[in-house]
Write a protein that holds these residues in place. Structure first.
Motif, short mmCIF file in Angstrom:
data_model
loop_
_atom_site.label_atom_id
_atom_site.label_comp_id
_atom_site.label_asym_id
_atom_site.label_seq_id
_atom_site.Cartn_x
_atom_site.Cartn_y
_atom_site.Cartn_z
N TRP A 64 39.32 59.75 60.18
CA TRP A 64 38.95 60.99 60.78
C TRP A 64 39.29 61.29 62.04
CZ3 TRP A 64 37.11 64.65 57.52
CH2 TRP A 64 36.58 64.23 56.16
N GLU A 68 35.56 65.46 63.96
CA GLU A 68 35.67 65.82 62.62
C GLU A 68 34.51 65.56 61.85
OE1 GLU A 68 39.79 66.93 60.56
OE2 GLU A 68 39.41 64.59 61.14
N GLU A 69 34.06 64.28 61.92
CA GLU A 69 33.11 63.70 61.10
C GLU A 69 31.76 64.30 61.59
OE1 GLU A 69 33.04 59.21 60.00
OE2 GLU A 69 34.00 59.35 61.94
N MET A 72 30.70 67.26 59.60
CA MET A 72 30.39 67.17 58.25
C MET A 72 28.85 66.66 58.04
SD MET A 72 33.38 68.20 57.25
CE MET A 72 33.33 67.80 55.46
N ASP A 87 30.61 70.98 54.75
CA ASP A 87 30.82 71.19 55.98
C ASP A 87 29.48 71.87 56.60
OD1 ASP A 87 30.75 73.71 55.31
OD2 ASP A 87 32.18 74.59 56.62
N LYS A 113 39.18 59.35 55.61
CA LYS A 113 39.45 60.89 55.57
C LYS A 113 40.41 61.04 54.23
CE LYS A 113 41.89 64.44 58.09
NZ LYS A 113 42.35 64.45 59.39
N THR A 237 39.46 70.39 57.09
CA THR A 237 37.82 70.35 56.66
C THR A 237 37.66 71.99 56.41
OG1 THR A 237 37.62 70.75 59.06
CG2 THR A 237 37.07 68.55 58.34
#
Length: 361
Positions: A64, A68-69, A72, A87, A113, A237
């Protein structure tokens, strides 16, 4: 020539013996007769054929990007243990698998990812339409199923898949037969000729899918294949917005065994298709070697639909790209009885079967 007595009959497995009158090898158990050279050649190929060998690169790539993580969320089902990823704008209230409530577990972490994703092509309304078409065509469904069947909930779920690429070299030995029959005034005769058929070749495989979730049975996911990978895009995402994604719980290493099985089956089927002109063709042995094996991680779109009929919860899975469906459809025993016996039963008991159909897009 003592070593000739060690040959095994390809038909029954018994030890064959040399018949001096026929000048051929003969099985004392099933009376099959073979040319000496044919048995020699077959045994030589079997001895020289290497064992199956599957080689894979076990490094998985994508991680990732920073931040980004954190965007989520992970929800956990306390009933089936499923971990659902979505998301931060999507609220999960029930599990796509068992429809039981889910609870917030925190942010996504310590998982790879996806490399690719196939976006949904069928929207929710279209998925419902395809389900109605599918169930409407079930000839033996109870009369009231399509009117009383209630769509309980439909969820768009990205299912994790490991996609395997590999080159393969394969060889297969077949026992093929041709049968001749004739008769005279007293008897009818049948003669079966056996042939040792050998095929070998090389082939390449791309994107062999193996389901990376224990909650989705491999047979279920394979029944709604194929997915068209040409429409896959690099993962972002944004594609998860409004949908759920299952968090893989089967590693790439643990998925290799199923990939090997699918490669072996495909190699044997492909080579079998080149054998013609015989009444029966049975594989006796095969040897498969692979090279240049690599794997990718992708998310494939699936609609999960829960319905209720007469208090019974039914589940359907729809390929979110092509519309192919698999699921449990009630079958009326009364209709089956009417078909085979020409009678109509008073009661209409319900049983279930698994069926698949290709939806029209």
């Amino acid at each position: 020539m003592a070593d000739l007595f060690e040959y095994k009959c390809p038909n029954c497995g018994g030890s064959v013996e040399f018949d001096s009158n026929l000048q051929k090898m003969k099985c004392p158990y099933c009376d099959s007769v073979f040319y000496v050279e044919a048995l020699k050649n077959m045994d030589s190929r079997l001895e020289e054929a290497p064992d199956d060998e599957f080689k894979w690169a076990t490094e998985t790539a994508s991680q990732w990007d920073e931040g980004e993580e954190e965007k989520m969320s992970v929800f956990v089902c306390k009933s089936c243990g499923g971990e659902i990823v979505c998301d931060e704008t999507t609220a999960a209230t029930s599990c796509p698998y068992c429809d039981n409530p889910v609870v917030m577990a925190g942010r996504l972490s310590q998982t790879l990812k996806p490399d690719f994703v196939i976006p949904f092509k069928l929207d929710k309304n279209r998925a419902k339409e395809e389900l109605k078409k599918y169930t409407g065509k079930r000839r033996f469904a109870p009369k009231l199923f399509n009117t009383e069947n209630k769509l309980d909930e439909i969820k768009g779920l990205y299912v994790p898949f490991w996609l395997f690429d590999s080159d393969a070299s394969a060889s297969v030995n077949y026992n093929a037969t041709r049968t001749t029959t004739w008769s005279d005034s007293k008897y009818r005769y049948t003669k079966t000729d056996h042939f040792d058929v050998f095929r070998s070749g090389t082939m390449s495989f791309c994107n062999i899918p193996v389901d990376g979730s224990t909650k989705m049975a491999d047979e279920l996911m394979e029944s709604i294949e194929p997915f068209d990978f040409s429409e896959a895009v690099d993962f972002r995402t944004a594609y998860l917005s409004g949908y759920y994604a299952d968090k893989y719980d089967v590693s790439m290493e643990d998925s290799i065994g199923r990939a090997n099985e699918r490669i072996k089956e495909s190699c044997e089927e492909t080579l079998r298709s080149t054998v013609s002109g015989y009444e029966s063709v049975i594989a006796q042995s095969s040897s498969i070697q692979t090279s240049n094996g690599v794997a990718k991680y992708a998310l494939y779109p699936v609609w999960i639909i829960h319905t209720v009929y007469k208090g019974e919860r039914l589940t359907f899975a729809i390929n979110g790209q092509t519309g192919r469906i698999t699921g449990n459809v009630p079958v009326s025993k009364a209709k089956l009885a009417a078909l085979f016996a020409g009678i109509t039963a008073v009661a209409t008991p319900v049983i279930y079967f698994i069926g698949t159909a290709l939806g029209l897009i």
